[in-house]
Design an enzyme around this catalytic site. Structure first.
Site, mmCIF file in Angstrom:
data_model
loop_
_atom_site.group_PDB
_atom_site.id
_atom_site.type_symbol
_atom_site.label_atom_id
_atom_site.label_comp_id
_atom_site.label_asym_id
_atom_site.label_seq_id
_atom_site.Cartn_x
_atom_site.Cartn_y
_atom_site.Cartn_z
ATOM 1 N N SER A 64 0.819 -1.220 0.000
ATOM 2 C CA SER A 64 0.000 0.000 0.000
ATOM 3 C C SER A 64 0.841 1.252 0.000
ATOM 4 C CB SER A 64 -0.847 0.055 1.274
ATOM 5 O OG SER A 64 -1.740 -0.996 1.343
ATOM 6 N N HIS B 261 -1.284 -3.042 -7.117
ATOM 7 C CA HIS B 261 -2.001 -2.578 -5.927
ATOM 8 C C HIS B 261 -3.504 -2.763 -6.108
ATOM 9 C CE1 HIS B 261 -3.187 0.895 -3.052
ATOM 10 N NE2 HIS B 261 -3.009 -0.210 -2.379
ATOM 11 N N GLU C 103 -3.750 -0.442 -9.352
ATOM 12 C CA GLU C 103 -2.776 0.610 -9.679
ATOM 13 C C GLU C 103 -1.413 -0.008 -9.962
ATOM 14 O OE1 GLU C 103 -3.244 4.670 -7.157
ATOM 15 O OE2 GLU C 103 -2.948 2.865 -5.993
ATOM 16 N N ASN D 201 -3.872 6.118 -2.372
ATOM 17 C CA ASN D 201 -3.501 6.204 -0.957
ATOM 18 C C ASN D 201 -2.898 7.556 -0.576
ATOM 19 O OD1 ASN D 201 -4.530 3.746 -0.578
ATOM 20 N ND2 ASN D 201 -2.597 2.671 -0.315
HETATM 21 C C1 LIG Z 1 -5.024 5.711 7.341
HETATM 22 C C2 LIG Z 1 -4.506 4.759 6.254
HETATM 23 C C3 LIG Z 1 -5.496 3.984 5.516
HETATM 24 C C4 LIG Z 1 -5.113 3.641 4.102
HETATM 25 C C5 LIG Z 1 -5.668 2.376 3.618
HETATM 26 C C6 LIG Z 1 -5.149 1.966 2.261
HETATM 27 C C7 LIG Z 1 -5.422 0.535 1.985
HETATM 28 C C8 LIG Z 1 -5.186 0.090 0.577
HETATM 29 O O1 LIG Z 1 -3.870 0.189 0.131
HETATM 30 C C9 LIG Z 1 -6.097 0.639 -0.472
HETATM 31 C C10 LIG Z 1 -7.546 0.211 -0.285
HETATM 32 O O2 LIG Z 1 -7.952 -0.903 -0.559
HETATM 33 S S1 LIG Z 1 -8.533 1.423 0.354
HETATM 34 C C11 LIG Z 1 -10.108 0.690 0.481
HETATM 35 C C12 LIG Z 1 -10.872 0.818 -0.778
HETATM 36 N N1 LIG Z 1 -12.209 0.264 -0.586
HETATM 37 C C13 LIG Z 1 -13.263 1.038 -0.335
HETATM 38 O O3 LIG Z 1 -13.174 2.237 -0.276
HETATM 39 C C14 LIG Z 1 -14.517 0.260 -0.103
HETATM 40 C C15 LIG Z 1 -15.674 1.159 0.200
HETATM 41 N N2 LIG Z 1 -16.890 0.368 0.351
HETATM 42 C C16 LIG Z 1 -17.599 -0.119 -0.687
HETATM 43 O O4 LIG Z 1 -17.273 0.070 -1.854
HETATM 44 C C17 LIG Z 1 -18.849 -0.876 -0.346
HETATM 45 O O5 LIG Z 1 -19.218 -0.563 0.969
HETATM 46 C C18 LIG Z 1 -18.701 -2.444 -0.506
HETATM 47 C C19 LIG Z 1 -18.497 -2.803 -1.985
HETATM 48 C C20 LIG Z 1 -17.549 -2.987 0.326
HETATM 49 C C21 LIG Z 1 -19.955 -3.137 0.008
HETATM 50 O O6 LIG Z 1 -21.086 -2.675 -0.644
HETATM 51 P P1 LIG Z 1 -22.322 -2.069 0.111
HETATM 52 O O7 LIG Z 1 -23.343 -1.809 -0.910
HETATM 53 O O8 LIG Z 1 -21.843 -0.933 0.960
HETATM 54 O O9 LIG Z 1 -22.820 -3.150 1.163
HETATM 55 P P2 LIG Z 1 -23.190 -4.688 1.101
HETATM 56 O O10 LIG Z 1 -24.681 -4.805 1.113
HETATM 57 O O11 LIG Z 1 -22.416 -5.362 2.186
HETATM 58 O O12 LIG Z 1 -22.643 -5.256 -0.255
HETATM 59 C C22 LIG Z 1 -23.355 -5.157 -1.447
HETATM 60 C C23 LIG Z 1 -22.980 -6.284 -2.333
HETATM 61 O O13 LIG Z 1 -21.588 -6.190 -2.660
HETATM 62 C C24 LIG Z 1 -21.076 -7.495 -2.860
HETATM 63 N N3 LIG Z 1 -19.914 -7.733 -2.005
HETATM 64 C C25 LIG Z 1 -19.467 -6.968 -0.991
HETATM 65 N N4 LIG Z 1 -18.349 -7.467 -0.485
HETATM 66 C C26 LIG Z 1 -18.075 -8.580 -1.190
HETATM 67 C C27 LIG Z 1 -17.017 -9.518 -1.142
HETATM 68 N N5 LIG Z 1 -16.029 -9.439 -0.246
HETATM 69 N N6 LIG Z 1 -17.045 -10.543 -2.030
HETATM 70 C C28 LIG Z 1 -18.030 -10.664 -2.929
HETATM 71 N N7 LIG Z 1 -19.040 -9.791 -3.013
HETATM 72 C C29 LIG Z 1 -19.067 -8.765 -2.157
HETATM 73 C C30 LIG Z 1 -22.162 -8.467 -2.603
HETATM 74 O O14 LIG Z 1 -22.777 -8.814 -3.791
HETATM 75 C C31 LIG Z 1 -23.112 -7.670 -1.722
HETATM 76 O O15 LIG Z 1 -24.388 -8.159 -1.789
HETATM 77 P P3 LIG Z 1 -24.869 -9.288 -0.710
HETATM 78 O O16 LIG Z 1 -26.234 -9.574 -1.162
HETATM 79 O O17 LIG Z 1 -24.786 -8.603 0.657
HETATM 80 O O18 LIG Z 1 -23.982 -10.459 -0.799
HETATM 81 N N1 LIG Z 2 -6.221 -4.148 3.908
HETATM 82 C C1 LIG Z 2 -6.346 -3.416 2.830
HETATM 83 O O1 LIG Z 2 -7.376 -2.749 2.647
HETATM 84 C C2 LIG Z 2 -5.265 -3.378 1.795
HETATM 85 C C3 LIG Z 2 -5.565 -2.870 0.521
HETATM 86 C C4 LIG Z 2 -4.556 -2.841 -0.467
HETATM 87 C C5 LIG Z 2 -3.289 -3.309 -0.170
HETATM 88 N N2 LIG Z 2 -3.028 -3.809 1.075
HETATM 89 C C6 LIG Z 2 -1.689 -4.351 1.306
HETATM 90 O O2 LIG Z 2 -1.756 -5.769 1.131
HETATM 91 C C7 LIG Z 2 -0.844 -6.406 2.036
HETATM 92 C C8 LIG Z 2 -1.610 -7.385 2.915
HETATM 93 O O3 LIG Z 2 -2.609 -6.678 3.622
HETATM 94 P P1 LIG Z 2 -3.836 -7.439 4.291
HETATM 95 O O4 LIG Z 2 -4.820 -6.411 4.672
HETATM 96 O O5 LIG Z 2 -4.266 -8.583 3.425
HETATM 97 O O6 LIG Z 2 -3.140 -8.009 5.611
HETATM 98 P P2 LIG Z 2 -3.644 -9.203 6.560
HETATM 99 O O7 LIG Z 2 -3.043 -8.928 7.893
HETATM 100 O O8 LIG Z 2 -5.098 -9.394 6.448
HETATM 101 O O9 LIG Z 2 -2.950 -10.503 5.915
HETATM 102 C C9 LIG Z 2 -1.575 -10.700 5.829
HETATM 103 C C10 LIG Z 2 -1.316 -12.206 5.785
HETATM 104 O O10 LIG Z 2 0.045 -12.444 5.460
HETATM 105 C C11 LIG Z 2 0.481 -13.554 6.221
HETATM 106 N N3 LIG Z 2 1.955 -13.506 6.290
HETATM 107 C C12 LIG Z 2 2.731 -12.639 6.989
HETATM 108 N N4 LIG Z 2 4.032 -12.897 6.754
HETATM 109 C C13 LIG Z 2 4.066 -13.942 5.871
HETATM 110 C C14 LIG Z 2 5.123 -14.657 5.238
HETATM 111 N N5 LIG Z 2 6.395 -14.347 5.441
HETATM 112 N N6 LIG Z 2 4.789 -15.664 4.384
HETATM 113 C C15 LIG Z 2 3.499 -15.984 4.146
HETATM 114 N N7 LIG Z 2 2.463 -15.327 4.714
HETATM 115 C C16 LIG Z 2 2.740 -14.324 5.575
HETATM 116 C C17 LIG Z 2 -0.206 -13.393 7.577
HETATM 117 O O11 LIG Z 2 -0.265 -14.616 8.278
HETATM 118 C C18 LIG Z 2 -1.591 -12.898 7.125
HETATM 119 O O12 LIG Z 2 -2.503 -13.967 6.921
HETATM 120 C C19 LIG Z 2 -0.120 -5.282 2.781
HETATM 121 O O13 LIG Z 2 1.061 -4.978 2.105
HETATM 122 C C20 LIG Z 2 -1.139 -4.140 2.695
HETATM 123 O O14 LIG Z 2 -0.529 -2.878 2.824
HETATM 124 C C21 LIG Z 2 -3.978 -3.858 2.063
#
Ligand SMILES: CCCCCCC[C@H](O)CC(=O)SCCNC(=O)CCNC(=O)[C@H](O)C(C)(C)COP(=O)([O-])OP(=O)([O-])OC[C@H]1O[C@@H](n2cnc3c(N)ncnc32)[C@H](O)[C@@H]1OP(=O)([O-])[O-]
Ligand SMILES: NC(=O)c1ccc[n+]([C@@H]2O[C@H](COP(=O)([O-])OP(=O)(O)OC[C@H]3O[C@@H](n4cnc5c(N)ncnc54)[C@H](O)[C@@H]3O)[C@@H](O)[C@H]2O)c1
Length: 279
Positions: free
Chosen positions: A144, A165, A177, A185
């Site tokens: 990430s 990504h 990405e 991010n």
């Molecule tokens: C501070 C630092 C933080 C940084 C973090 C960065 C992390 C990372 O690098 C980047 C990211 O990922 S960032 C993160 C980026 N992500 C975001 O921003 C996500 C934002 N959220 C969303 O887009 C929506 O809330 C969801 C699509 C998750 C759920 O949709 P909803 O409408 O709110 O609610 P719903 O009613 O539950 O679901 C509706 C339907 O969707 C389907 N379905 C859902 N999950 C499923 C799965 N696992 N499998 C299969 N299907 C799945 C399913 O059909 C379900 O219907 P069902 O009849 O209930 O089965």
């Molecule tokens: N959580 C998110 O929304 C998200 C979205 C995009 C990218 N990512 C990135 O994806 C990666 C995984 O994130 P996550 O949320 O799936 O984490 P997670 O904690 O859910 O899963 C990580 C898994 O890796 C396993 N693991 C750790 N070290 C290992 C090793 N040496 N060999 C084999 N398995 C090992 C752990 O047991 C665990 O099951 C990170 O780099 C994270 O930044 C996370």
């Protein structure tokens, strides 16, 4: 190319040349992301081995993949539910699991790593895999926040190493990405951290902030809901890493509240509690 959409990836994977080139895929890390990536790779006809550190974790990953496929099938085969089970079984057949990455990669064309967001741990993993994998194997990290060049530096295959990504939940999010700098991010992390700071300053409850962003900005989840969904440990790894690199940048200043929750083991949805309690 700044970014590629999942549609683009799908069209690539369905092109005969690339499909022939990438048949066997190894996903390392069977957590939130790795399980989703394994599901998508298997759904596009690849033979997938999912690797993690223990059989118990892999059982949980397999359960998660099956329930996600059930949700997909429920929608896809709404008119003909009896075809849904065959669809699920066909995809599950493409996935096997292992705890021995070094032996699995001997027969793989692509490795996608989705383990903990820690540079040293990722480097150690890829350093070991580099010795075991055949020359043609392409390595990719789902990191990430870490620079791909830093992760790749532990290998001798810099020309066959990239960033892929994916977004959470992988089966639903339509973007992958491959750009250096992680556009999403760079915007998302400061936004989510500012939401936590707003709450820490007493300017709004987490519930109010979440509702405001959902109703006012049309986001499907509020920032606290999304932090819990992503995982607070992963969020902290990202923030700490960027803060260490750029300590004077207020956008990446650590949050005491987030740190406290992580120290208490409240990592979000995956542990049952984070900013919120989850069933
Ligand atoms: C501070 C630092 C933080 C940084 C973090 C960065 C992390 C990372 O690098 C980047 C990211 O990922 S960032 C993160 C980026 N992500 C975001 O921003 C996500 C934002 N959220 C969303 O887009 C929506 O809330 C969801 C699509 C998750 C759920 O949709 P909803 O409408 O709110 O609610 P719903 O009613 O539950 O679901 C509706 C339907 O969707 C389907 N379905 C859902 N999950 C499923 C799965 N696992 N499998 C299969 N299907 C799945 C399913 O059909 C379900 O219907 P069902 O009849 O209930 O089965
Ligand atoms: N959580 C998110 O929304 C998200 C979205 C995009 C990218 N990512 C990135 O994806 C990666 C995984 O994130 P996550 O949320 O799936 O984490 P997670 O904690 O859910 O899963 C990580 C898994 O890796 C396993 N693991 C750790 N070290 C290992 C090793 N040496 N060999 C084999 N398995 C090992 C752990 O047991 C665990 O099951 C990170 O780099 C994270 O930044 C996370």
């Amino acid at each position: 190319m700044a970014f590629v959409t999942r549609q683009f990836i799908r069209s690539l994977s369905s092109s005969a040349a690339l499909h022939a080139a990438i048949k066997h895929v190894t996903i390392i890390g069977g957590g939130l992301m790795g399980a989703g990536i394994a599901q998508v790779a298997a759904s596009t006809g690849h033979s997938v081995v999912l690797v993690d550190t223990s059989e118990d974790i892999l059982k949980k990953s397999a359960k998660g993949i099956e329930s996600s496929l059930k949700r997909v099938a429920k929608k896809k085969f709404a008119e003909k539910p009896e075809d849904g089970e065959a669809f699920i079984q066909k995809i599950l057949k493409n996935i096997s699991t292992s705890t021995d990455a070094a032996s699995v990669v001997q027969g793989t064309d692509l490795v996608v790593e989705a383990i903990v967001e820690n540079l040293k741990v990722k480097q150690d993993l890829f350093g070991a895999l580099d010795k075991a994998a055949p020359e043609h194997t392409i390595f990719a990290s789902n990191t990430s926040s870490l620079p791909i060049a830093d992760i790749a530096s532990s290998t001798a295959r810099l020309d066959r190493f990239g960033g892929l990504h994916f977004f959470n939940p992988v089966p639903m999010m339509k973007l992958v990405e491959d750009t250096p700098g992680f556009i999403v991010n760079r915007l998302l992390v400061p936004y989510m951290l500012e939401a936590v700071r707003l709450h820490e300053r007493g300017h709004g409850s987490k519930e109010d902030i979440d509702v405001a962003m959902k109703l006012g900005a049309g986001y499907p989840m509020g920032p606290f809901e999304l932090l819990d969904y992503v995982g607070l440990d992963t969020s902290k790894f990202i923030i700490d890493g960027w803060h260490e690199k750029d300590p004077d940048n207020p956008l990446f200043a650590p949050s005491p509240l987030l740190n406290k929750l992580v120290a208490e083991g409240k990592l979000g949805k995956k542990t049952g509690e984070g900013f919120y309690k989850h069933k």
